[in-house]
Motif scaffolding. Structure first.
Motif, short mmCIF file in Angstrom:
data_model
loop_
_atom_site.label_atom_id
_atom_site.label_comp_id
_atom_site.label_asym_id
_atom_site.label_seq_id
_atom_site.Cartn_x
_atom_site.Cartn_y
_atom_site.Cartn_z
N ALA A 3 -33.27 70.79 36.62
CA ALA A 3 -34.74 71.62 36.65
C ALA A 3 -35.15 70.85 37.83
CB ALA A 3 -34.94 70.98 35.32
N PRO A 4 -36.51 71.65 37.59
CA PRO A 4 -38.01 70.56 39.00
C PRO A 4 -38.11 69.36 38.77
CG PRO A 4 -37.91 72.79 39.07
CD PRO A 4 -36.04 72.37 38.10
N ASP A 6 -41.12 66.99 37.36
CA ASP A 6 -42.50 67.32 36.82
C ASP A 6 -42.84 66.38 37.09
OD1 ASP A 6 -44.33 67.73 34.93
OD2 ASP A 6 -43.26 67.04 33.21
N SER A 433 -34.09 82.99 39.96
CA SER A 433 -35.23 82.98 38.97
C SER A 433 -36.69 84.44 38.94
CB SER A 433 -35.83 81.02 38.83
OG SER A 433 -36.80 81.32 40.01
N GLY A 669 -43.65 80.36 41.52
CA GLY A 669 -43.15 78.72 41.20
C GLY A 669 -43.95 77.87 40.61
N VAL A 670 -43.88 76.54 40.77
CA VAL A 670 -44.70 75.48 40.45
C VAL A 670 -45.31 75.56 41.32
CG1 VAL A 670 -44.81 73.46 40.67
CG2 VAL A 670 -42.77 73.77 39.36
N PRO A 732 -40.75 78.09 37.29
CA PRO A 732 -39.99 77.89 38.75
C PRO A 732 -38.81 78.17 39.38
CG PRO A 732 -40.42 76.16 36.22
CD PRO A 732 -40.97 77.62 36.03
N ALA A 733 -38.96 78.07 40.60
CA ALA A 733 -37.55 78.13 41.34
C ALA A 733 -36.51 77.06 40.89
CB ALA A 733 -37.56 78.00 42.72
N ARG A 734 -35.05 77.39 41.58
CA ARG A 734 -34.32 76.69 40.64
C ARG A 734 -33.47 75.90 42.33
NH1 ARG A 734 -33.25 76.91 35.29
NH2 ARG A 734 -33.75 78.12 34.05
N GLY A 739 -39.65 73.22 42.36
CA GLY A 739 -39.87 74.25 41.96
C GLY A 739 -40.80 75.25 42.47
N SER A 740 -41.06 75.50 43.45
CA SER A 740 -42.39 76.38 44.25
C SER A 740 -41.41 77.34 45.05
CB SER A 740 -42.70 75.39 45.26
OG SER A 740 -43.90 74.32 44.32
N LYS A 741 -41.83 78.39 45.47
CA LYS A 741 -41.96 79.66 45.62
C LYS A 741 -42.44 80.17 46.92
CE LYS A 741 -40.13 81.34 41.21
NZ LYS A 741 -39.60 83.04 40.74
#
Length: 789
Positions: A3-4, A6, A433, A669-670, A732-734, A739-741
């Motif tokens: 997971a991204p 935090d 995702s 994503g994030v 969120p991107a995996r 987690g950004s896109k």
């Protein structure tokens, strides 16, 4: 991937990840203190002007430079033959692909200044250098080329036809890449059993890139070190340095590239242009810095253009409107050369971006990338991504109308569901995702879809037609590579991020600083960004393909972890504790190294200061600094997506169309900095509306451009744009630590289909099924008249 990380745990802080922090550079730029290439003047500097072909196609018999050389102030007049005689190399020829038959793609030789033929209006044939810009310009007009004109061809489909004028002997049919993807037999079988087939021939119009800042460059040569330095606006100095090695025939360590502020690029300034090695050679020849700056009218010819596809789209559906197969066939116009043109947009990027958010069992893409007697066609904000999304969204809207299915419902029936992730597409991509159904439903609410009928009646009362359109997009970001995440603690108490992406208007400094501050607790205002010096970089992928935050962000996060590791080693000696007992934490007071279970600690900036002033004595083998020079493997593709909904009003008496409402829900994503992300979306949307309603490059039969200035070529204006309603539904991107896109090109991807679908919806009262971009008042009015008759 796990997971991204935090980075929002300190979101109450003003500069935390997730906060709308203004761009660091804006106060400087707004005071007029930015330093763009043309602002730079070096001691002993002289000026260059290019001589360009007035013909689109022709054989060069001779170039008379005698009169020009005799004019006041002229220092040199150089032709392609002069550069060849001096031992200069050839222009780079871009990426390589396999032909449909498995053979290698041909790559015709392109000299820096053309020596045999001219192949488009604006083709550079000579370089004039003088003491002043005016003297160079006057002398350039005195250069007399003797060119035998040849027939020209400007459209890709015409250039690929038998008997068309050939631009290069190596490509007698002008086809530089005959591309095919997919199982043709399986696709044909799906079409044969389909309950319904929709077909559309779509022209994706050629556009001028037109950034605010024209291209400019200054070349220097140091004979003592045998080293070249090039100052210019670019999209990444590390990559530009590599591109220059061929034309200069020089090893990479003999080239330095510097980029300061850049006033926009949108893909165009990423490639190496003939002007750059030409002025570098002139600098070596004359022993003085040589400066060249494009003028706006010249840039319409010399800069690479964008889009320029001619495609037939087909979609096969079952009786319920579910997709069975997708087929794209057509042509991509590459222009005259590969150095500033690229074959990726109409081929590989169409494969990856026509699937969109829809479950598509089969796909076939057959495209020919073709040379024409026009300015090269290169990447332009999205580079095949907006085109691919435009094609599938226009097909679905048209199919829905033909089958009597609501345009929202046909999308619902075809969505890839969240529980299908990871989803492998027939384009070879794997979506990690996304929640496409929810994004559509949220967009319908944000756009007040159910209130449209009232607005349509109100428009009708004013004599206007009103339509609405959906553009639900998904695009594939740029490919992975290597990216630097250097973190340098300076002696003045600041910290410099060193990375090989490049800010040409995006605003990298603030989000990159937000990431570093969140990881190490370094004060936001103490963080600087260095991207524009190739001598400082160990790696760098440049900026393009909406991947900068993922690439540099990942490198910064990994680099920050290395700083923590080094800091624990150093702090263990300063605090007189075992390294295993040293913890690092980010609190409101900043980042601190602490002995676990005690109140003994030292702040990261205090530790850096002690190292800088030499007050810390460290045993041998202990790192002497917190600084790191880290190179990260960039993460794989990400898949930003969203749903844009536009409403368009049309005056049927004049054909004038106007976007009157625009709403969107995006999944980026994030989001590190929502203020900048929304600004990026706005910019892309405006460029999309510009292409939809205004922009088109036009050539006559001889290859002369008829849209050679802003007198003939329209750009969108602020007063023609609606207010944009922006909302987010981040998943969120995996595939990356943040987690950004990515978000930089998404506005175009959503705008083209939503606006054109809305326009066709408004015109559907006349039975109009399709209209090509740009939907100018004349084109719309003519379509209405033809339908009425």
């Amino acid at each position: 991937m796990n997971a991204p990380i935090d980075l929002t745990q300190y979101a109450e802080e003003k500069y935390a990840v997730g906060q709308p922090v203004p761009r660091k550079e804006d106060p400087t730029l707004l005071r007029g203190q930015g330093r763009y290439t043309d602002d730079i003047n070096l001691s002993g500097q002289v000026y260059a002007v290019m001589v360009r072909s007035p013909y689109a196609h022709g054989v060069i018999r001779s170039i008379d430079t005698g009169a020009a050389k005799a004019m006041p102030g002229v220092l040199a007049v150089l032709t392609g033959a002069d550069l060849v005689a001096a031992g200069m190399g050839n222009m780079p020829s871009g990426m390589s692909f396999k032909m449909r038959d498995g053979g290698d793609m041909p790559k015709p030789t392109q000299t820096i200044l053309t020596t045999d033929k001219v192949r488009f209006v604006g083709d550079p044939i000579a370089l004039v250098v003088a003491e002043t810009r005016k003297q160079a310009r006057d002398a350039a007009e005195a250069v007399m080329p003797d060119i035998d004109p040849l027939p020209a061809v400007t459209e890709a489909s015409d250039a690929a036809a038998p008997g068309a004028p050939a631009l290069f002997e190596a490509t007698p049919g002008n086809v530089i890449l005959d591309f095919h993807h997919g199982d043709g037999e399986a696709v044909a079988a799906a079409f044969a059993k389909a309950a319904h087939v929709t077909r559309l021939k779509i022209l994706n119009s050629r556009v001028v890139v037109a950034p605010m800042e024209p291209r400019s460059a200054i070349g220097e040569y140091d004979p003592a070190t045998e080293r070249w330095t090039l100052r210019l606006g670019s999209q990444g100095v590390f990559g530009m340095r590599q591109l220059l090695t061929g034309p200069l025939k020089a090893p990479i360590d003999k080239i330095r590239v510097l980029t300061g502020n850049v006033g926009g690029s949108f893909g165009m300034k990423a490639s190496c242009y003939p002007e750059y090695p030409a002025i570098l050679h002139a600098a070596r020849l004359l022993g003085r810095p040589v400066k060249w700056t494009d003028e706006r009218g010249e840039s319409f010819l010399s800069d690479s253009h964008g889009r320029a596809h001619d495609m037939e789209q087909e979609i096969a559906l079952d009786q319920d409107g579910r997709i069975l197969a997708l087929r794209v066939t057509g042509y991509g116009n590459i222009g005259a050369y590969l150095s500033n043109g690229t074959v990726l947009q109409p081929t590989g990027n169409i494969v990856k971006n026509t699937i969109g958010v829809y479950a598509t069992p089969l796909q076939e893409v057959t495209a020919k990338a073709v040379f024409t007697n026009t300015s090269p066609v290169g990447p332009y904000r999205g580079a095949g991504r907006p085109e691919g999304n435009y094609y599938i969204e226009r097909l679905l809207d048209t199919a829905a109308r033909e089958m009597g299915i609501d345009p929202v419902e046909i999308r619902r029936r075809n969505h890839i569901q969240p529980d299908a992730m990871p989803y492998k597409t027939p384009g070879g991509t794997t979506y990690d995702s996304g929640d496409f159904p929810t994004i559509l439903e949220k967009a319908l609410i944000v756009a007040d879809w159910d209130g449209f009928s009232l607005r349509k009646r109100q428009s009708a009362e004013r004599g206007k037609l009103r339509g609405r359109g959906i553009g639900q997009y998904l695009e594939v970001t740029g490919p992975p590579g290597k990216e630097m995440g250097g973190i340098r603690f300076e002696s003045d108490g600041t910290v410099t991020i060193i990375t090989g992406t490049l800010d040409y208007g995006q605003g990298h400094a603030s989000p990159f600083a937000q990431i570093l501050s969140s990881r190490l607790g370094i004060p936001f205002e103490k963080i600087n960004l260095l991207q524009g010096d190739s001598d400082e970089l160990l790696a760098g992928g440049g900026t393009g393909g909406s991947k900068s935050l993922m690439a540099s962000g990942t490198a910064i996060v990994e680099g920050a972890e290395k700083v923590r590791e080094q800091g624990r080693k150093i702090a263990s000696h300063v605090l007189e504790a075992a390294e295993a007992d040293i913890e690092f934490e980010v609190i409101r007071g900043g980042g601190r190294f602490r002995i676990a279970g005690t109140d003994r600690s030292i702040g990261i900036m205090e530790l850096a200061a002690k190292l800088a002033d030499g007050s810390v004595q460290l045993p041998e083998g202990t790192p002497a600094t917190l600084s790191v020079s880290h190179v990260a493997e960039s993460p794989p593709f990400a898949y930003p997506n969203g749903c844009h909904i536009a409403e368009v009003e049309v005056d049927p008496d004049t054909g004038v169309a106007e976007v009157v409402r625009y709403a969107m829900v995006n999944d980026f994503g994030v989001i590190v900095n929502p203020l900048l992300v929304e600004g990026q979306a706005h910019g892309g949307i405006v460029q999309g509306i510009g292409q939809a309603f205004l922009e088109r490059v036009v050539y006559d039969e001889s290859g002369q451009p008829l849209t050679g200035s802003f007198m003939d070529y329209a750009l969108p204006r602020a007063n023609e744009m609606p207010f944009f309603t922006f909302a987010s539904h981040p998943v969120p991107a995996r595939t990356n630590l943040l987690g950004s896109k990515g978000c930089g090109e998404a506005g175009c991807a959503g705008a083209l289909p939503s606006v054109m679908n809305a326009l066709v919806d408004a015109l559907s009262v006349y039975g109009i099924k399709h209209i090509d971009m740009p939907a100018t008042p004349q084109r719309v009015w003519e379509a209405i008249q033809a339908a009425r008759n």
